[in-house]
Design an enzyme around this catalytic site. Structure first.
Site, PDB file in Angstrom:
ATOM      1  N   GLU A  44       0.828  -1.192   0.000  1.00 47.67           N
ATOM      2  CA  GLU A  44       0.000   0.000   0.000  1.00 47.67           C
ATOM      3  C   GLU A  44       0.873   1.257   0.000  1.00 47.67           C
ATOM      4  O   GLU A  44       1.854   1.361   0.726  1.00 47.67           O
ATOM      5  CB  GLU A  44      -0.885  -0.011   1.253  1.00 47.67           C
ATOM      6  CG  GLU A  44      -1.812   1.167   1.408  1.00 47.67           C
ATOM      7  CD  GLU A  44      -2.647   1.080   2.679  1.00 47.67           C
ATOM      8  OE1 GLU A  44      -3.609   1.863   2.812  1.00 47.67           O
ATOM      9  OE2 GLU A  44      -2.347   0.213   3.545  1.00 47.67           O
ATOM     10  N   LYS A 127      -9.376   2.537  -2.322  1.00 41.43           N
ATOM     11  CA  LYS A 127      -9.646   1.819  -1.068  1.00 41.43           C
ATOM     12  C   LYS A 127     -11.060   2.129  -0.565  1.00 41.43           C
ATOM     13  O   LYS A 127     -11.469   3.285  -0.492  1.00 41.43           O
ATOM     14  CB  LYS A 127      -8.603   2.229  -0.036  1.00 41.43           C
ATOM     15  CG  LYS A 127      -8.638   1.500   1.289  1.00 41.43           C
ATOM     16  CD  LYS A 127      -7.445   1.965   2.136  1.00 41.43           C
ATOM     17  CE  LYS A 127      -7.331   1.257   3.449  1.00 41.43           C
ATOM     18  NZ  LYS A 127      -6.115   1.714   4.194  1.00 41.43           N
ATOM     19  N   TYR A 133      -9.164   4.199  13.650  1.00 41.38           N
ATOM     20  CA  TYR A 133      -8.958   3.761  15.032  1.00 41.38           C
ATOM     21  C   TYR A 133      -7.457   3.571  15.246  1.00 41.38           C
ATOM     22  O   TYR A 133      -6.683   3.486  14.284  1.00 41.38           O
ATOM     23  CB  TYR A 133      -9.687   2.434  15.294  1.00 41.38           C
ATOM     24  CG  TYR A 133      -9.346   1.349  14.308  1.00 41.38           C
ATOM     25  CD1 TYR A 133      -8.219   0.550  14.470  1.00 41.38           C
ATOM     26  CD2 TYR A 133     -10.142   1.126  13.178  1.00 41.38           C
ATOM     27  CE1 TYR A 133      -7.902  -0.438  13.549  1.00 41.38           C
ATOM     28  CE2 TYR A 133      -9.835   0.135  12.254  1.00 41.38           C
ATOM     29  CZ  TYR A 133      -8.706  -0.640  12.445  1.00 41.38           C
ATOM     30  OH  TYR A 133      -8.391  -1.617  11.532  1.00 41.38           O
ATOM     31  N   CYS A 163      -5.520  -3.007   1.830  1.00 42.54           N
ATOM     32  CA  CYS A 163      -5.366  -3.101   3.290  1.00 42.54           C
ATOM     33  C   CYS A 163      -6.682  -3.310   4.048  1.00 42.54           C
ATOM     34  O   CYS A 163      -7.165  -4.423   4.138  1.00 42.54           O
ATOM     35  CB  CYS A 163      -4.617  -1.882   3.805  1.00 42.54           C
ATOM     36  SG  CYS A 163      -3.862  -2.168   5.443  1.00 42.54           S
ATOM     37  N   SER A 190       0.268  -2.664   6.971  1.00 43.70           N
ATOM     38  CA  SER A 190      -0.311  -3.150   8.224  1.00 43.70           C
ATOM     39  C   SER A 190       0.762  -3.117   9.299  1.00 43.70           C
ATOM     40  O   SER A 190       1.686  -3.933   9.290  1.00 43.70           O
ATOM     41  CB  SER A 190      -0.832  -4.582   8.034  1.00 43.70           C
ATOM     42  OG  SER A 190      -1.267  -5.133   9.257  1.00 43.70           O
ATOM     43  N   LEU A 344      25.033   4.875  29.617  1.00 38.61           N
ATOM     44  CA  LEU A 344      25.137   3.497  30.098  1.00 38.61           C
ATOM     45  C   LEU A 344      25.244   3.533  31.615  1.00 38.61           C
ATOM     46  O   LEU A 344      26.276   3.917  32.167  1.00 38.61           O
ATOM     47  CB  LEU A 344      26.358   2.805  29.490  1.00 38.61           C
ATOM     48  CG  LEU A 344      26.335   2.562  27.976  1.00 38.61           C
ATOM     49  CD1 LEU A 344      27.603   1.859  27.530  1.00 38.61           C
ATOM     50  CD2 LEU A 344      25.109   1.740  27.590  1.00 38.61           C
ATOM     51  N   SER A 345      24.178   3.140  32.288  1.00 43.71           N
ATOM     52  CA  SER A 345      24.148   3.184  33.750  1.00 43.71           C
ATOM     53  C   SER A 345      24.603   1.897  34.400  1.00 43.71           C
ATOM     54  O   SER A 345      24.851   1.855  35.602  1.00 43.71           O
ATOM     55  CB  SER A 345      22.728   3.494  34.213  1.00 43.71           C
ATOM     56  OG  SER A 345      21.870   2.399  33.910  1.00 43.71           O
ATOM     57  N   GLY A 346      24.679   0.826  33.604  1.00 47.29           N
ATOM     58  CA  GLY A 346      24.913  -0.499  34.161  1.00 47.29           C
ATOM     59  C   GLY A 346      23.620  -1.230  34.455  1.00 47.29           C
ATOM     60  O   GLY A 346      23.629  -2.408  34.797  1.00 47.29           O
ATOM     61  N   GLU A 449       7.788   2.833  33.236  1.00 48.41           N
ATOM     62  CA  GLU A 449       8.239   4.100  33.803  1.00 48.41           C
ATOM     63  C   GLU A 449       7.503   5.280  33.173  1.00 48.41           C
ATOM     64  O   GLU A 449       7.108   6.217  33.868  1.00 48.41           O
ATOM     65  CB  GLU A 449       9.749   4.239  33.609  1.00 48.41           C
ATOM     66  CG  GLU A 449      10.566   3.222  34.396  1.00 48.41           C
ATOM     67  CD  GLU A 449      12.031   3.214  34.016  1.00 48.41           C
ATOM     68  OE1 GLU A 449      12.826   2.571  34.736  1.00 48.41           O
ATOM     69  OE2 GLU A 449      12.393   3.828  32.998  1.00 48.41           O
ATOM     70  N   LYS A 560       4.111  14.708  30.892  1.00 51.78           N
ATOM     71  CA  LYS A 560       5.462  14.217  30.603  1.00 51.78           C
ATOM     72  C   LYS A 560       5.476  13.404  29.311  1.00 51.78           C
ATOM     73  O   LYS A 560       6.359  13.562  28.461  1.00 51.78           O
ATOM     74  CB  LYS A 560       5.979  13.349  31.753  1.00 51.78           C
ATOM     75  CG  LYS A 560       6.394  14.088  33.006  1.00 51.78           C
ATOM     76  CD  LYS A 560       7.056  13.107  33.979  1.00 51.78           C
ATOM     77  CE  LYS A 560       7.541  13.805  35.225  1.00 51.78           C
ATOM     78  NZ  LYS A 560       8.241  12.880  36.143  1.00 51.78           N
TER      79      LYS A 560
END
Length: 596
Positions: A44, A127, A133, A163, A190, A344-346, A449, A560
């Site tokens: 498509e 189409k 949605y 589609c 899709s 890189l925090s570990g 988070e 946020k």
């Protein structure tokens, strides 16, 4: 019974790169012709890329699509491919956009499919079913088609569909039965979500029975902003039998020989069909007219027979990993970034993001930065260095404590403010390296988070892309274990097994602020992904006080999330295009009205 050799080009397009997409169509059409195909179908809107969003309102963009389609037909003939039928998706228009003051009902922009042959646009189809949605806004952009295009090619009648036409009963596939077609070609964009491949096969099988015809389903592959397309193209016989299927997440040319009934232009009697096709379980009326186009000439003779393979399915973890790798790679490459950088925090999140980035781009294009503070543990610093060694990415250490101390020497700050200050200093370092070296900053927060707002705005949330945006914390651990089982084990075992911590104060643990992730994630999934209310979540066995606490955190963190980086969608409802809630809202589950 004629034999049609069909090719499905499961390929990657780029939104707006009409010249590049055109070149890909010519290249893959040549491969199809070399395989002896009579017809090749592309996804498509292959010509323009998908989704084009508000580009559809620009006359210049629509004109470019229409002109490119005509030029493509001529170029294919010039390439010696004029005898090959090429089905390609593009954007068309038969009137002004719906937002124009000159708009009129029944005309406008069209999500279209065209069959190119003999150097010309031989047939077009608009189409019919327009999804509105989830991530789709097609009622905003397009007018629906009201007729089914049936192309007679070498004595076989072929219906063109697009589609969403296959995702809803009635309309084009019911009209295809009435038209007596032998094959319905369905071109798709899709988007991927976990286990969607398990839904597609029975769906295509139902439509094959509804149409009383074989169905060729070709889907796009590749990343586009927050969406990733997994391919999973297939061919199903008129009886619903799966005949051929591609692997996911890779460009493929599926070639398969189909024995199809000779065309009969006489419509089938109402509610019945001929002996070569199964009876439909329930007749669904349709009001589509039938537009018939005949391509002159017979099908070229075939040398031997080609049967497409049926690709094996993969585990959930492998599916998701491949989606995240492809989504990141295409976001970086299609937007012209040379490399990425991340902190890189570990910990587990940054380790998984680093491993995804290395798999997507190679270690030479990934930079990792350890930014220890006075609260960073020795094992976290060691784990970050270990990951860098395992993956081969570029690695540097930039201690943040002197910068934090400089702030504190000039401002009286305490408590959580100092914790946020550390995160924001790290964000400043990453953005500075981005400006200096041209890296794209990857942020590493997971869906759990982001849901509850467990991040620092302009701190650990800074970045241009977030591979884990739609990945719950419990799934992050599952992905890490799956990836380490593949042989090279890029993620340190300690990063997987240790208790998660932001390490912004002495002995800090995520559990100080959040419920256990094994308890938190199902509540988030119910509330965010499935729109369950408080009563339904409690009925599912969750503690009422915990439900109230989590829902409040989710609601208050909307501002946020509105500022968060894009990231690859893997679930049925991701933060971003899928979920659109007001930031300012006093409605709270359970009937309480928030005073502020």
């Amino acid at each position: 019974m004629p034999t049609l050799r069909i090719a499905l080009a499961q390929v990657n397009s780029t939104v707006g790169d009409i010249p590049g997409n055109t070149a890909a169509i010519r290249r893959w059409s040549k491969r199809a012709a070399e395989a002896g195909a009579h017809l090749v179908a592309f996804p498509e809107m292959m010509l323009t890329g998908y989704p084009i969003e508000d580009l559809v309102f620009r006359n210049s963009f629509v004109d470019a699509s229409q002109q490119a389609l005509r030029q493509l037909a001529a170029d294919l003939a010039a390439d010696g491919l004029g005898d090959l039928a090429v089905v390609v998706g593009y954007v068309d228009a038969d009137g002004p956009a719906a937002i124009s003051a000159d708009a009129a009902p029944g005309i406008g922009r069209r999500d279209a499919s065209a069959l190119l042959h003999g150097g010309a646009v031989a047939a077009t189809y608009f189409k019919h079913h327009l999804p509105n949605y989830g991530v789709f806004d097609e009622n905003r952009y397009f007018e629906p088609g009201d007729s089914l295009t049936v192309v007679r090619l070498g004595g076989v009648d072929i219906a063109l569909t697009v589609c969403e036409d296959i995702w809803q009963a009635g309309g084009p596939f019911t009209a295809a039965r009435r038209a007596g077609v032998g094959l319905a070609v369905n071109i798709n964009a899709s988007p991927y979500e976990l286990n969607k491949d398990d839904v597609r096969l029975p769906l295509v099988q139902r439509r094959a029975v509804e149409a009383g015809a074989a169905v060729a389903f070709v889907n796009m592959v590749g990343g586009q902003d927050e969406l990733v397309f997994d391919g999973d193209s297939m061919i199903v016989g008129a009886d619903g039998e799966l005949l051929a299927r591609t692997p996911q997440f890779s460009e493929e040319l599926l070639v398969h020989d189909l024995d199809l009934p000779l065309a009969d232009a006489t419509p089938n009697p109402e509610g019945s069909t001929d002996a070569a096709k199964p009876r439909v379980e329930q007749h669904i009326p349709d009001d589509m007219s039938i537009d018939r186009v005949t391509i002159p000439g017979a099908l070229a003779p075939l040398d031997g027979r080609i049967t497409g393979k049926i690709a094996d399915r993969t585990s959930d973890a492998e599916e998701i990993w491949n989606a995240l790798v492809l989504g990141l790679r295409d976001y970086v490459d299609k937007n012209g970034f040379r490399s990425v950088v991340l902190g890189l925090s570990g910990g587990i999140d940054s380790a998984v993001v680093a491993a995804i980035a290395v798999d997507a781009l190679g270690p030479d294009r990934v930079a990792g930065v350890s930014m220890p503070s006075g609260y960073s543990s020795e094992h976290s610093k060691d784990d970050a260095a270990d990951l860098a060694k395992r993956t081969g990415l570029s690695y540097r250490v930039e201690p943040i404590q002197p910068m934090v101390d400089a702030f504190l020497a000039n401002m009286a700050l305490s408590g959580v403010t100092v914790e946020n200050l550390q995160a924001r200093v790290r964000g400043v370092i990453l953005m500075a390296l981005s400006n200096q070296d041209g890296h794209l900053v990857l942020t590493t927060g997971n869906k759990s988070e982001l849901a509850v707002g467990y991040s620092t705005l302009y701190g650990d949330s800074v970045g241009g892309f977030n591979p884990l945006k739609d990945v719950p914390k419990t799934m992050v651990w599952e992905l890490a274990r799956w990836r380490n089982a593949q042989g090279d084990a890029p993620i340190p075992e300690n990063s997987i097994t240790k208790e998660p911590s932001a390490e912004l104060r002495p002995d800090q643990k995520d559990s100080d602020s959040l419920p256990d992730y094994s308890v938190l994630d199902p509540i988030i999934k119910g509330y965010v992904d499935h729109d369950l209310g408080r009563a339904e979540l409690i009925a599912a066995g969750n503690d009422p006080a915990l439900v109230d606490r989590v829902l409040r955190m989710v609601d208050l963190a909307e501002y946020k999330r509105r500022q968060s980086a894009p990231g690859t969608k893997i679930s049925g409802k991701a933060f971003g295009r899928d979920r659109r809630l007001p930031i300012t809202s006093r409605f709270r589950e359970g009937g309480a009205i928030s005073p502020s």
